[in-house]
Design an enzyme around this catalytic site. Structure first.
Site, mmCIF file in Angstrom:
data_model
loop_
_atom_site.group_PDB
_atom_site.id
_atom_site.type_symbol
_atom_site.label_atom_id
_atom_site.label_comp_id
_atom_site.label_asym_id
_atom_site.label_seq_id
_atom_site.Cartn_x
_atom_site.Cartn_y
_atom_site.Cartn_z
ATOM 1 N N LYS A 165 -25.558 -6.153 2.743
ATOM 2 C CA LYS A 165 -24.182 -5.695 2.967
ATOM 3 C C LYS A 165 -23.838 -5.818 4.453
ATOM 4 O O LYS A 165 -22.752 -6.273 4.821
ATOM 5 C CB LYS A 165 -24.024 -4.230 2.519
ATOM 6 N N GLN A 172 -25.752 4.954 -0.549
ATOM 7 C CA GLN A 172 -26.602 4.067 -1.345
ATOM 8 C C GLN A 172 -27.380 4.905 -2.353
ATOM 9 O O GLN A 172 -27.983 5.923 -2.000
ATOM 10 C CB GLN A 172 -27.538 3.290 -0.399
ATOM 11 N N ASP A 227 -16.909 2.555 -3.036
ATOM 12 C CA ASP A 227 -17.762 2.229 -4.181
ATOM 13 C C ASP A 227 -17.074 2.660 -5.480
ATOM 14 O O ASP A 227 -17.505 2.288 -6.570
ATOM 15 C CB ASP A 227 -19.120 2.958 -4.072
HETATM 16 N N1 GUN Z 1 -27.467 1.172 -5.847
HETATM 17 C C1 GUN Z 1 -27.503 0.089 -6.642
HETATM 18 N N2 GUN Z 1 -26.321 -0.563 -6.604
HETATM 19 C C2 GUN Z 1 -25.520 0.136 -5.784
HETATM 20 C C3 GUN Z 1 -24.177 -0.024 -5.343
HETATM 21 O O1 GUN Z 1 -23.449 -0.958 -5.709
HETATM 22 N N3 GUN Z 1 -23.718 0.913 -4.482
HETATM 23 C C4 GUN Z 1 -24.487 1.944 -4.074
HETATM 24 N N4 GUN Z 1 -23.950 2.826 -3.246
HETATM 25 N N5 GUN Z 1 -25.708 2.138 -4.471
HETATM 26 C C5 GUN Z 1 -26.236 1.229 -5.308
#
Ligand code: GUN
Length: 297
Positions: free
Chosen positions: A52, A96, A119
């Protein structure tokens, strides 16, 4: 039948290029900034967050990663979110997942101000999704999947779709999105008893169960569109939840792993952050003074 490979990586690169152009066109002092909170040292999370960060840097978006020990208390984490909520320089906040088990994930996600919840995992945005509201921030993986499905040009209306996996991150929201697009959706999970039978009658298969190569090509309906969300490793090699080799020749479209859904997830997260930035420019700051405000001016 000939199987078309859905090129998620190429599609994601186009989205990122488009974002990059939009960010370069902003006045120089303005840069959208995403804050990423990571708790503990989950190896997969570290890889996702690094990807990211790299993608954000490439398109000129800020990305501030805040790392905390897995022993951080829930209240301390909520305070971090409160500070980010009221920091005008921060446009998007993500936590996350997964979080350590002593932390209440829903409580933490609920604390993120809904306008910064890029998200889309908080109850406000997931509630808006269930209302099929255009105001909803759609979480990155489901949004990327819809983008890929629509890129094939197939008509979704009236199609039978099966989603395998009922996670809050992927399974439930993608089932909702497909419903909103007029598919007839079955949400299957680990307790489903007749999965091959359900898959056999499905025009669209979204595999998000986290089990390597579980879905076999001979379970598929001829011509099915297959979206593979899985990221698994067998002997160090990445593979999806679908047994790819046996699906070739049976599916009309399939996403590869890697290079399918994964790159789209990152592109959609950054796209959500850019959109949040634009909305925040035109919306007045909330005057309620509450952290985690959902007043949504
Ligand atoms: N853990 C696995 N996929 C994701 C995601 O798209 N966003 C977040 N915040 N955590 C994750």
């Amino acid at each position: 039948m000939e199987t078309n490979i859905i090129k998620g990586k190429e599609c994601a690169e186009k989205v990122l290029q488009n974002l990059s152009d939009k960010i370069s066109a902003l006045p120089t002092e303005e840069t959208p900034i995403l804050a990423v909170i990571m708790v503990g040292d989950n190896e997969a999370s570290q890889i996702y967050v690094r990807n990211k960060q790299k993608a954000a840097a490439k398109i000129g978006m800020g990305c501030e990663v805040m790392e905390f020990s897995s022993s951080i208390g829930e209240n301390a984490l909520l305070e971090v979110i409160d500070e980010l909520n009221s920091n005008h320089h921060i446009n998007g906040i993500i936590v996350q997942l997964p979080l350590p088990s002593h932390i209440d994930t829903l409580k933490v996600l609920s604390r993120i101000r809904s306008s910064k919840d890029v998200d889309g995992f908080g109850p406000y945005n997931s509630g808006l999704l269930s209302y099929n509201s255009e105001q909803a921030v759609i979480s990155a993986t489901p949004k990327g999947i819809m983008h890929l499905l629509l890129s094939t040009g197939i008509e979704l209306k009236g199609k039978n779709a099966v989603v395998i996996g009922r996670s809050n991150i992927v399974g439930k929201p993608i089932a909702m999105l497909l419903t909103n697009h007029n598919c007839t959706v079955t949400l299957a999970h680990s307790k489903t008893t007749n999965l091959p039978d359900i898959i056999k009658t499905s025009d669209i298969v979204v595999a998000a169960c986290g089990r390597a190569k579980m879905i076999k090509g001979d379970w598929l309906k001829e011509g099915a569109v297959v979206i593979d969300v899985g990221i698994n490793r067998i002997d160090g090699k990445l593979c999806g939840d679908v047994d790819y080799d046996s699906a070739i020749g049976k599916a009309s479209y399939i996403t590869p792993v890697p290079g399918g859904v994964g790159p789209m997830t990152i592109a959609m997260l950054l796209s959500n952050t850019f959109e949040a930035f634009i909305r925040q420019q035109s919306e007045p700051e909330c005057s309620c003074g509450k952290s985690g405000c959902h007043c949504h001016h």
